[in-house]
Design a protein around this motif. Structure first.
Motif, PDB file in Angstrom:
ATOM      1  N   GLN A  65       1.311  -2.447   4.720  1.00 11.96           N
ATOM      2  CA  GLN A  65       0.749  -1.240   5.324  1.00 11.96           C
ATOM      3  C   GLN A  65       1.681  -0.048   5.145  1.00 11.96           C
ATOM      4  OE1 GLN A  65       0.069  -2.607   9.313  1.00 11.96           O
ATOM      5  NE2 GLN A  65      -1.911  -3.530   8.795  1.00 11.96           N
ATOM      6  N   ALA A  66       2.974  -0.273   5.289  1.00  7.81           N
ATOM      7  CA  ALA A  66       3.942   0.816   5.119  1.00  7.81           C
ATOM      8  C   ALA A  66       3.941   1.333   3.680  1.00  7.81           C
ATOM      9  CB  ALA A  66       5.342   0.357   5.512  1.00  7.81           C
ATOM     10  N   TYR A  67       3.898   0.427   2.719  1.00  2.00           N
ATOM     11  CA  TYR A  67       3.878   0.833   1.311  1.00  2.00           C
ATOM     12  C   TYR A  67       2.584   1.575   0.990  1.00  2.00           C
ATOM     13  CZ  TYR A  67       4.154   0.556  -3.782  1.00  2.00           C
ATOM     14  OH  TYR A  67       4.192   0.860  -5.114  1.00  2.00           O
ATOM     15  N   ASP A  68       1.465   1.053   1.464  1.00  3.46           N
ATOM     16  CA  ASP A  68       0.174   1.696   1.245  1.00  3.46           C
ATOM     17  C   ASP A  68       0.157   3.100   1.853  1.00  3.46           C
ATOM     18  OD1 ASP A  68      -2.632   1.658   0.380  1.00  3.46           O
ATOM     19  OD2 ASP A  68      -3.080   1.599   2.527  1.00  3.46           O
ATOM     20  N   ALA A  69       0.666   3.233   3.070  1.00  9.50           N
ATOM     21  CA  ALA A  69       0.720   4.543   3.724  1.00  9.50           C
ATOM     22  C   ALA A  69       1.604   5.510   2.945  1.00  9.50           C
ATOM     23  CB  ALA A  69       1.229   4.388   5.154  1.00  9.50           C
ATOM     24  N   CYS A  70       2.717   5.020   2.441  1.00 10.23           N
ATOM     25  CA  CYS A  70       3.609   5.862   1.637  1.00 10.23           C
ATOM     26  C   CYS A  70       2.900   6.366   0.388  1.00 10.23           C
ATOM     27  CB  CYS A  70       4.871   5.092   1.267  1.00 10.23           C
ATOM     28  SG  CYS A  70       6.029   6.061   0.284  1.00 10.23           S
ATOM     29  N   LEU A  71       2.192   5.468  -0.298  1.00  8.71           N
ATOM     30  CA  LEU A  71       1.473   5.877  -1.506  1.00  8.71           C
ATOM     31  C   LEU A  71       0.408   6.925  -1.185  1.00  8.71           C
ATOM     32  CD1 LEU A  71       1.037   2.476  -3.381  1.00  8.71           C
ATOM     33  CD2 LEU A  71       2.545   4.371  -4.007  1.00  8.71           C
ATOM     34  N   ARG A  72      -0.326   6.704  -0.107  1.00  5.21           N
ATOM     35  CA  ARG A  72      -1.363   7.683   0.268  1.00  5.21           C
ATOM     36  C   ARG A  72      -0.745   9.024   0.644  1.00  5.21           C
ATOM     37  NH1 ARG A  72      -3.587   5.458   4.730  1.00  5.21           N
ATOM     38  NH2 ARG A  72      -2.880   3.361   4.410  1.00  5.21           N
ATOM     39  N   THR A  73       0.361   8.998   1.345  1.00  2.25           N
ATOM     40  CA  THR A  73       1.030  10.223   1.770  1.00  2.25           C
ATOM     41  C   THR A  73       1.611  10.984   0.584  1.00  2.25           C
ATOM     42  OG1 THR A  73       1.603   9.230   3.890  1.00  2.25           O
ATOM     43  CG2 THR A  73       2.894  11.139   3.213  1.00  2.25           C
ATOM     44  N   GLY A  75       0.625  11.000  -2.644  1.00  2.00           N
ATOM     45  CA  GLY A  75      -0.257  11.196  -3.793  1.00  2.00           C
ATOM     46  C   GLY A  75      -0.141  10.110  -4.835  1.00  2.00           C
ATOM     47  N   MET A  76       0.015   8.882  -4.383  1.00  2.00           N
ATOM     48  CA  MET A  76       0.111   7.732  -5.283  1.00  2.00           C
ATOM     49  C   MET A  76       1.303   7.830  -6.224  1.00  2.00           C
ATOM     50  SD  MET A  76      -2.300   5.882  -4.114  1.00  2.00           S
ATOM     51  CE  MET A  76      -2.528   4.553  -5.280  1.00  2.00           C
ATOM     52  N   ASN A  77       2.370   8.503  -5.811  1.00  2.00           N
ATOM     53  CA  ASN A  77       3.588   8.618  -6.600  1.00  2.00           C
ATOM     54  C   ASN A  77       4.545   7.497  -6.186  1.00  2.00           C
ATOM     55  OD1 ASN A  77       5.968   9.248  -7.865  1.00  2.00           O
ATOM     56  ND2 ASN A  77       5.946  11.407  -7.283  1.00  2.00           N
ATOM     57  N   PRO A  78       4.585   6.404  -6.950  1.00  2.00           N
ATOM     58  CA  PRO A  78       5.401   5.262  -6.544  1.00  2.00           C
ATOM     59  C   PRO A  78       6.899   5.545  -6.499  1.00  2.00           C
ATOM     60  CG  PRO A  78       4.489   4.912  -8.735  1.00  2.00           C
ATOM     61  CD  PRO A  78       3.888   6.181  -8.204  1.00  2.00           C
ATOM     62  N   ASP A  79       7.380   6.560  -7.201  1.00  2.00           N
ATOM     63  CA  ASP A  79       8.816   6.871  -7.172  1.00  2.00           C
ATOM     64  C   ASP A  79       9.283   7.255  -5.774  1.00  2.00           C
ATOM     65  OD1 ASP A  79       9.165   6.322  -9.841  1.00  2.00           O
ATOM     66  OD2 ASP A  79       8.953   8.412 -10.479  1.00  2.00           O
ATOM     67  N   ARG A  80       8.412   7.849  -4.995  1.00  2.00           N
ATOM     68  CA  ARG A  80       8.767   8.262  -3.641  1.00  2.00           C
ATOM     69  C   ARG A  80       8.712   7.104  -2.644  1.00  2.00           C
ATOM     70  NH1 ARG A  80       5.578  14.016  -3.350  1.00  2.00           N
ATOM     71  NH2 ARG A  80       6.862  15.060  -4.893  1.00  2.00           N
ATOM     72  N   CYS A  81       8.224   5.960  -3.093  1.00  2.00           N
ATOM     73  CA  CYS A  81       8.025   4.826  -2.193  1.00  2.00           C
ATOM     74  C   CYS A  81       8.868   3.615  -2.586  1.00  2.00           C
ATOM     75  CB  CYS A  81       6.538   4.449  -2.172  1.00  2.00           C
ATOM     76  SG  CYS A  81       5.460   5.807  -1.694  1.00  2.00           S
ATOM     77  N   LYS A  82       9.935   3.851  -3.341  1.00  2.00           N
ATOM     78  CA  LYS A  82      10.760   2.740  -3.826  1.00  2.00           C
ATOM     79  C   LYS A  82      11.348   1.911  -2.694  1.00  2.00           C
ATOM     80  CE  LYS A  82      12.003   4.524  -8.345  1.00  2.00           C
ATOM     81  NZ  LYS A  82      13.063   4.994  -9.215  1.00  2.00           N
ATOM     82  N   SER A  83      11.777   2.544  -1.622  1.00  2.00           N
ATOM     83  CA  SER A  83      12.374   1.764  -0.538  1.00  2.00           C
ATOM     84  C   SER A  83      11.325   0.892   0.153  1.00  2.00           C
ATOM     85  CB  SER A  83      13.081   2.671   0.476  1.00  2.00           C
ATOM     86  OG  SER A  83      12.161   3.511   1.134  1.00  2.00           O
ATOM     87  N   ASP A  84      10.108   1.438   0.346  1.00  2.00           N
ATOM     88  CA  ASP A  84       9.035   0.637   0.936  1.00  2.00           C
ATOM     89  C   ASP A  84       8.651  -0.519   0.023  1.00  2.00           C
ATOM     90  OD1 ASP A  84       8.397   2.047   3.439  1.00  2.00           O
ATOM     91  OD2 ASP A  84       7.820   3.689   2.120  1.00  2.00           O
ATOM     92  N   LEU A  85       8.612  -0.257  -1.272  1.00  2.00           N
ATOM     93  CA  LEU A  85       8.293  -1.320  -2.230  1.00  2.00           C
ATOM     94  C   LEU A  85       9.385  -2.377  -2.226  1.00  2.00           C
ATOM     95  CD1 LEU A  85       6.541  -2.544  -4.431  1.00  2.00           C
ATOM     96  CD2 LEU A  85       7.703  -1.042  -6.087  1.00  2.00           C
ATOM     97  N   GLY A  86      10.639  -1.956  -2.159  1.00  2.00           N
ATOM     98  CA  GLY A  86      11.743  -2.909  -2.105  1.00  2.00           C
ATOM     99  C   GLY A  86      11.656  -3.812  -0.887  1.00  2.00           C
ATOM    100  N   GLU A  87      11.330  -3.227   0.253  1.00  2.00           N
ATOM    101  CA  GLU A  87      11.181  -4.030   1.470  1.00  2.00           C
ATOM    102  C   GLU A  87      10.015  -5.006   1.352  1.00  2.00           C
ATOM    103  OE1 GLU A  87      11.109  -1.679   5.038  1.00  2.00           O
ATOM    104  OE2 GLU A  87      12.841  -0.496   4.385  1.00  2.00           O
TER     105      GLU A  87
END
Length: 98
Positions: A65-73, A75-87
């Motif tokens: 849910q945290a990773y999904d929320a990060c992506l939505r927030t 604009g689907m830019n995975p570079d901004r969500c690396k820490s959530d993806l790592g977790e």
């Protein structure tokens, strides 16, 4: 466990439990066009038939849910969500090792 090992476990589950849906989605992605139907069929199969995905989905629900929320927030830019993806990956590693 490396991400390659996790990826291998997940791909083996896809091949074993959802082979037709995986093949249909893969074939669709190799040509121009909309693959929403094939993607939905693959996701449905994964959620109901693939044990490793079900285990991760249950055990790591908060991380998903945290990773999904990060992506939505973002604009689907995975570079901004690396820490959530790592977790999420760390959680998944622990989950499939058990």
């Amino acid at each position: 466990m490396s991400s390659g090992v996790l990826d291998q476990i997940l791909l083996e589950d896809l091949a074993r439990y959802c082979p037709q849906q995986f093949l249909s989605f893969h074939q669709c992605m190799s040509k121009p066009g909309d693959c929403d139907v094939e993607q939905a069929q693959l996701v449905g199969c994964i959620k109901t038939k693939a044990p490793s995905f079900q285990k991760i989905q249950s055990f790591c629900a908060g991380k998903l849910q945290a990773y999904d929320a990060c992506l939505r927030t973002n604009g689907m830019n995975p570079d901004r969500c690396k820490s959530d993806l790592g977790e999420l990956r760390d959680c998944a590693f622990g989950c499939v090792k058990q």
